[in-house]
Design an enzyme around this catalytic site. Sequence first.
Site, short mmCIF file in Angstrom:
data_model
loop_
_atom_site.label_atom_id
_atom_site.label_comp_id
_atom_site.label_asym_id
_atom_site.label_seq_id
_atom_site.Cartn_x
_atom_site.Cartn_y
_atom_site.Cartn_z
N ARG A 237 0.85 -1.18 0.00
CA ARG A 237 0.00 0.00 0.00
C ARG A 237 0.89 1.24 0.00
NH1 ARG A 237 -3.54 -2.39 -1.79
NH2 ARG A 237 -5.68 -2.67 -1.06
N GLU A 266 -3.78 7.83 -6.05
CA GLU A 266 -3.84 7.12 -7.33
C GLU A 266 -5.05 7.58 -8.13
OE1 GLU A 266 -3.66 2.90 -6.69
OE2 GLU A 266 -1.83 3.01 -5.51
N HIS A 285 -0.12 0.61 -10.27
CA HIS A 285 -0.90 -0.34 -9.45
C HIS A 285 -1.40 -1.51 -10.32
CE1 HIS A 285 -3.50 -0.62 -5.58
NE2 HIS A 285 -3.11 -1.82 -5.98
#
Length: 328
Positions: A237, A266, A285
């Site tokens: 994370r 993000e 990601h």
Amino acid sequence: MVTESGPAHPTVAVLYADDRPSGLAAFDGRARFVLVTEDELPAALKDADALLVWDFRSRAVPAAWPVDGPHPRWVHVAAAGVDTVLCPALREGGVTVTNSRGVFDTPIAEYVTGLVLAMAKGMPDTLAAQRERRWAYRETESVAGRSALVVGTGPIGRAIARMLTAVGLRVTGVGRTERASDADFGTVHGFPALPGLLGDADYVVLAAPLTEQTTGMIDAAALAAMRPGARLVNIGRGPLVVTADLVAALTAGRIAGAALDVFDTEPLPPDSPLWTVPGLVVSPHMSGDTLGWRDDLAALFADNLDRWLADQPLRNVVDLRLGYVPTG
């Protein structure tokens, strides 16, 4: 608001953005699916028996969750991490939360191993030289015999450990429970031991869930404790790492490099210094997203939905106190 299937109950709210899960039609007559956007979520939660967080990047659930009154009894997250949905009202409301543990283990392990090999072999520099039509001969590093410290010893961390071991690295782990003998890590140290272990690792890989204990654990002091030639990889994370401290360490050359697949914000904003900081590999990601991954997520949810409708034990039940699915 879009509905699928008939008026039968129970009602399952599905939070989605651009795509919707497949396979819901198989449950026609046993469940009613209500597909909702973030704006529609607050109203839907009051009438839903269960919630599928298909848009796992959304952070709308805590703000939308009813403080009092009716709410879903079960929440399933189409991701390994559940920090984006947890909030006091949900934790205290007798809700069962499940995640998609198991879908991403091998893909993320492959991605991390690829990053380690790419950094050791100087692939970013090779590609940069090719774009510049520059013949830049140099020697590269071997990974055989190097050491890796994997922070987070759940299924993803274990898959990473096995794959890094297979290409020749010596791997140890940091987890919630200390173990002197472990099949995948050899030795697992408790989280309090992390600062003293950072200086022994050539690669530090973050695969831990986001909790109060892990938030900001890689800060200026942790980075200063790492070897000058060490590299950091974060697929856990974004907030596990203090971004400003990492930028400062890479800019000053205090560590050799880093690779980030997760970020505080993000998508990563265009003006973020992370785009241009030296020695950093940025990916959006995607470390666990291989071809067909959405089908795998849908299949896992469908299996749990079958169990829920039959009043059977669910897979991947999250310990709401810990914030993740306990292992062992």
